[in-house]
Design a protein around this motif. Structure first.
Motif, mmCIF file in Angstrom:
data_model
loop_
_atom_site.group_PDB
_atom_site.id
_atom_site.type_symbol
_atom_site.label_atom_id
_atom_site.label_comp_id
_atom_site.label_asym_id
_atom_site.label_seq_id
_atom_site.Cartn_x
_atom_site.Cartn_y
_atom_site.Cartn_z
ATOM 1 N N ALA A 130 0.834 -1.214 0.000
ATOM 2 C CA ALA A 130 0.000 0.000 0.000
ATOM 3 C C ALA A 130 0.867 1.262 0.000
ATOM 4 O O ALA A 130 0.599 2.227 -0.723
ATOM 5 N N ILE A 131 1.932 1.243 0.811
ATOM 6 C CA ILE A 131 2.857 2.390 0.861
ATOM 7 C C ILE A 131 3.503 2.587 -0.509
ATOM 8 O O ILE A 131 3.548 3.695 -1.049
ATOM 9 N N SER A 133 2.532 1.537 -3.404
ATOM 10 C CA SER A 133 1.538 1.905 -4.412
ATOM 11 C C SER A 133 1.346 3.417 -4.418
ATOM 12 O O SER A 133 1.338 4.071 -5.463
ATOM 13 N N GLU A 134 1.223 3.970 -3.222
ATOM 14 C CA GLU A 134 1.039 5.422 -3.074
ATOM 15 C C GLU A 134 2.274 6.171 -3.569
ATOM 16 O O GLU A 134 2.176 7.169 -4.282
ATOM 17 N N MET A 135 3.458 5.686 -3.215
ATOM 18 C CA MET A 135 4.699 6.354 -3.617
ATOM 19 C C MET A 135 4.896 6.290 -5.137
ATOM 20 O O MET A 135 5.201 7.286 -5.779
ATOM 21 N N GLU A 136 4.681 5.095 -5.705
ATOM 22 C CA GLU A 136 4.999 4.936 -7.130
ATOM 23 C C GLU A 136 3.963 5.576 -8.052
ATOM 24 O O GLU A 136 4.223 5.805 -9.228
ATOM 25 N N SER A 137 2.786 5.901 -7.490
ATOM 26 C CA SER A 137 1.759 6.578 -8.294
ATOM 27 C C SER A 137 2.277 7.906 -8.848
ATOM 28 O O SER A 137 1.791 8.405 -9.852
ATOM 29 N N PHE A 138 3.278 8.468 -8.199
ATOM 30 C CA PHE A 138 3.912 9.702 -8.699
ATOM 31 C C PHE A 138 4.424 9.496 -10.124
ATOM 32 O O PHE A 138 4.375 10.395 -10.957
ATOM 33 N N PHE A 139 4.915 8.295 -10.418
ATOM 34 C CA PHE A 139 5.522 8.038 -11.732
ATOM 35 C C PHE A 139 4.510 7.551 -12.775
ATOM 36 O O PHE A 139 4.650 7.833 -13.947
ATOM 37 N N HIS A 140 3.507 6.783 -12.350
ATOM 38 C CA HIS A 140 2.632 6.119 -13.325
ATOM 39 C C HIS A 140 1.176 6.553 -13.293
ATOM 40 O O HIS A 140 0.381 6.087 -14.086
ATOM 41 N N GLY A 141 0.807 7.407 -12.344
ATOM 42 C CA GLY A 141 -0.608 7.751 -12.228
ATOM 43 C C GLY A 141 -1.368 6.713 -11.408
ATOM 44 O O GLY A 141 -2.202 7.040 -10.600
ATOM 45 N N LYS A 142 -1.065 5.437 -11.616
ATOM 46 C CA LYS A 142 -1.689 4.383 -10.792
ATOM 47 C C LYS A 142 -0.696 3.236 -10.721
ATOM 48 O O LYS A 142 -0.160 2.811 -11.733
ATOM 49 N N SER A 143 -0.436 2.758 -9.534
ATOM 50 C CA SER A 143 0.555 1.689 -9.385
ATOM 51 C C SER A 143 0.045 0.650 -8.405
ATOM 52 O O SER A 143 -0.600 0.975 -7.419
ATOM 53 N N SER A 144 0.364 -0.610 -8.697
ATOM 54 C CA SER A 144 -0.036 -1.683 -7.778
ATOM 55 C C SER A 144 0.905 -1.733 -6.570
ATOM 56 O O SER A 144 0.583 -2.332 -5.550
ATOM 57 N N GLY A 145 2.081 -1.139 -6.705
ATOM 58 C CA GLY A 145 3.064 -1.179 -5.617
ATOM 59 C C GLY A 145 3.923 -2.429 -5.630
ATOM 60 O O GLY A 145 4.805 -2.618 -4.789
ATOM 61 N N LEU A 146 3.692 -3.291 -6.622
ATOM 62 C CA LEU A 146 4.414 -4.582 -6.645
ATOM 63 C C LEU A 146 5.877 -4.451 -7.039
ATOM 64 O O LEU A 146 6.734 -5.147 -6.502
ATOM 65 N N ASP A 147 6.153 -3.566 -8.008
ATOM 66 C CA ASP A 147 7.547 -3.433 -8.458
ATOM 67 C C ASP A 147 8.465 -3.010 -7.306
ATOM 68 O O ASP A 147 9.487 -3.650 -7.059
#
Length: 309
Positions: A130-131, A133-147
């Motif tokens: 969840a953390i 996902s929120e952080m990586e959304s900066f790069f993709h608009g929507k992120s699962s957080g898995l990477d």
């Protein structure tokens, strides 16, 4: 100053499906990595990374503190001092370049962080996801957080469903094995956000939704099961079906000059191609039962073997 290394990742199965609760299997790919570094005289590339970190730090300031808190002042002072992300992970290639950066920032600047050495319960894994996902959304608009999760933990991750993930073991590599997973370089940089938009548009059509549920997710789940259990024969049967479904239903995500090659693999049974990440360029993932034969057929392309079994 140089921070610890964070590795790239490969989502073997589950691209797009995991948005709609399919299974997924993600493995670290140690060939590429990145680390936070500080230098006084920055090259053009390092300066770009430094500027991007500046914007990222501002974004992190806005994240709900009940989810995660950062030492923003320390982060900003390090960025001012010339910090950048030194990475060999190609961007826009579907192997988790932003994921490694997110993992590195969390590792260094998160307060009360969940560490890799803890007993990683499902709750902790989901909290990290969840953390991230929120952080990586900066790069993709929507992120699962898995990477970032994969990069941070550096272990294979099995996604059973959105709220059920676990660290897993995968069958050990057999270096002599003829079966292989490989990457093909499309020579084009792919962008995640536009591809995800196309997917979301398609999801508005009932036919596409049914195909996703009845075919795509069914074969994705089967591939994950087969791979983990070592059911090689069944794995290739399901991967072939998956390759077909993607060719028929995800054409915009496959660079146009690969449509014929994709078809050729299915018809000859020499190799089966699938998307690596969101597609649109970057790497294409391949599966073959005879890597030497596949290498000959694909000699015009840049091919990297990821895993022999």
């Amino acid at each position: 100053m140089k921070g610890p290394l964070f590795y790239s990742k490969i989502l073997l199965f589950g691209e797009y499906g995991i948005i709609k609760d399919s299974k997924g299997l993600s493995i670290p790919y140690n060939y590429y990595n990145g680390a936070l570094k500080t230098e006084e005289n920055l090259s053009e590339l390092s300066r770009k990374s430094n500027q991007s970190l500046k914007r990222f730090a501002e974004y992190l300031e806005g994240i709900d503190e009940s989810l995660v808190r950062f030492d923003i002042q320390l982060l900003k002072s390090h960025i001012e001092g010339g910090m950048y992300f030194d990475s060999s992970i190609p961007q826009g290639y579907g192997v988790g370049s932003s994921g490694a950066l997110v993992a590195a920032i969390y590792d260094k600047y998160a307060k009360d962080k969940i560490t890799v050495l803890e007993n990683l319960t499902r709750e902790k894994l989901l909290k990290l996801k969840a953390i991230f996902s929120e952080m990586e959304s900066f790069f993709h608009g929507k992120s699962s957080g898995l990477d970032p999760l994969n990069s941070y933990l550096s272990i294979p991750i099995l996604i059973n469903s959105k709220d059920n993930i676990e660290a897993t073991g995968i069958p050990s590599q057999n270096v002599e094995g003829k079966n292989a997973v490989f990457l093909l370089d499309s020579g084009i940089i792919g962008e995640t956000a536009p591809m995800v938009r196309i997917f979301m548009e398609n999801m508005k059509q009932e036919g596409f939704r049914n195909m996703l549920k009845d075919q795509f997710i069914k074969h994705t789940d089967a591939c994950v099961e087969d791979f983990l259990k070592g059911n090689i024969k069944s794995l290739f049967k399901n991967t072939k079906q998956l390759s077909k479904i993607v060719l028929n239903n995800f054409k915009p995500m496959i660079p146009i000059q690969f449509h014929e090659l994709w078809k050729k693999g299915i018809e000859s049974n020499e190799f089966y191609l699938k998307l690596c990440g969101s597609g649109g360029g970057g790497y294409i993932l391949g599966f073959t039962e005879d890597i030497e034969k596949a290498k000959k057929t694909l000699s015009d392309y840049k091919l990297e073997v990821v895993y022999n079994f």
